[in-house]
Design a protein around this motif. Structure first.
Motif, mmCIF file in Angstrom:
data_model
loop_
_atom_site.group_PDB
_atom_site.id
_atom_site.type_symbol
_atom_site.label_atom_id
_atom_site.label_comp_id
_atom_site.label_asym_id
_atom_site.label_seq_id
_atom_site.Cartn_x
_atom_site.Cartn_y
_atom_site.Cartn_z
ATOM 1 N N GLU A 169 16.537 -8.370 17.321
ATOM 2 C CA GLU A 169 16.189 -8.932 16.010
ATOM 3 C C GLU A 169 14.799 -8.497 15.553
ATOM 4 O O GLU A 169 14.578 -8.254 14.377
ATOM 5 C CB GLU A 169 16.297 -10.460 16.029
ATOM 6 N N GLU A 225 24.111 -1.812 11.822
ATOM 7 C CA GLU A 225 25.387 -2.532 11.905
ATOM 8 C C GLU A 225 25.734 -2.858 13.350
ATOM 9 O O GLU A 225 26.148 -3.973 13.659
ATOM 10 C CB GLU A 225 26.511 -1.695 11.290
ATOM 11 N N GLY A 240 23.893 -5.650 14.747
ATOM 12 C CA GLY A 240 24.168 -6.920 14.076
ATOM 13 C C GLY A 240 24.765 -7.969 14.984
ATOM 14 O O GLY A 240 24.637 -9.163 14.735
ATOM 15 N N SER A 241 25.442 -7.552 16.034
ATOM 16 C CA SER A 241 26.036 -8.511 16.967
ATOM 17 C C SER A 241 25.780 -8.054 18.404
ATOM 18 O O SER A 241 26.692 -7.638 19.114
ATOM 19 C CB SER A 241 27.533 -8.649 16.707
ATOM 20 N N SER A 263 24.983 -8.159 22.430
ATOM 21 C CA SER A 263 25.442 -9.013 23.522
ATOM 22 C C SER A 263 24.285 -9.410 24.442
ATOM 23 O O SER A 263 24.415 -10.321 25.233
ATOM 24 C CB SER A 263 26.527 -8.307 24.328
ATOM 25 N N LEU A 306 18.717 -10.339 22.524
ATOM 26 C CA LEU A 306 18.761 -10.819 21.138
ATOM 27 C C LEU A 306 17.398 -10.824 20.461
ATOM 28 O O LEU A 306 17.268 -10.377 19.321
ATOM 29 C CB LEU A 306 19.367 -12.224 21.086
#
Length: 179
Positions: free
Chosen positions: A33, A20, A23-24, A26, A29
């Motif tokens: 992922e 979680e 999931g976002s 900063s 990336l």
């Protein structure tokens, strides 16, 4: 037996929370992922330790033009010094730059041909041999990139290129004993 069950439940809850939180992100990336989709396998694997240079490639923090330009602020642009590509990133180093062809070929033979970050991460998790090959690739390539970076630092008069003493040395340097 109860301790094992509680430990397993806690580990699953922790992995869900990490997923979680990831999931976002900063930053990082691509790496996040690539690992997030395999997070439980990543955490539960029994092989593979991180080397300094493997970490540099996975995070994009090292002798890479993009990092040296955006983060370290020691480059005027993020372009690749060796081939002139507009952005020297870990992905550029891993997949695109032709000088690393022999190293890339060796790595691709173990990974299965696809050198995208998700595929490499998946192969590293599945196989200790793939993990070791990725570490070897990173050691070879980043050592050469670091040597080229040192050469550029030493051969230029541009003060932007020179490493500074760092915040800790500036702050606590007066406490050091003379050489």
């Amino acid at each position: 037996m109860e301790v094992k069950r509680v430990r397993a439940l806690a580990q699953r809850a922790l992995i869900r929370r990490w997923a979680e939180d990831l999931g976002s992100p900063s930053a990082g990336l691509a790496t996040v992922e690539a690992i997030r989709s395999h997070l439980s396998r990543w955490v539960e694997r029994r092989h593979g330790t991180f080397s300094f240079r493997l970490t540099q490639v996975l995070t994009g923090h090292g002798c890479l033009g993009r990092y040296l330009h955006r983060i370290a602020r020691r480059e005027m642009t993020s372009s690749c010094h060796e081939c002139g590509a507009p952005s020297d990133t870990a992905l550029h180093t891993l997949i695109e730059f032709s000088a690393w062809g022999p190293q890339r070929h060796s790595l691709a033979a173990f990974v299965g041909g696809d050198l995208s970050l998700p595929s490499v991460i998946n192969a590293m998790i599945d196989s200790e041999r793939c993990w070791k090959e990725m570490v070897l690739f990173c050691e070879n390539v980043m050592t050469q990139k670091e040597a080229a970076e040192r050469e550029r630092e030493n051969s230029t008069a541009d003060p932007l290129r020179r490493r500074g003493p760092g915040r800790r040395r500036l702050r606590y340097g007066h406490l050091l004993l003379p050489p």
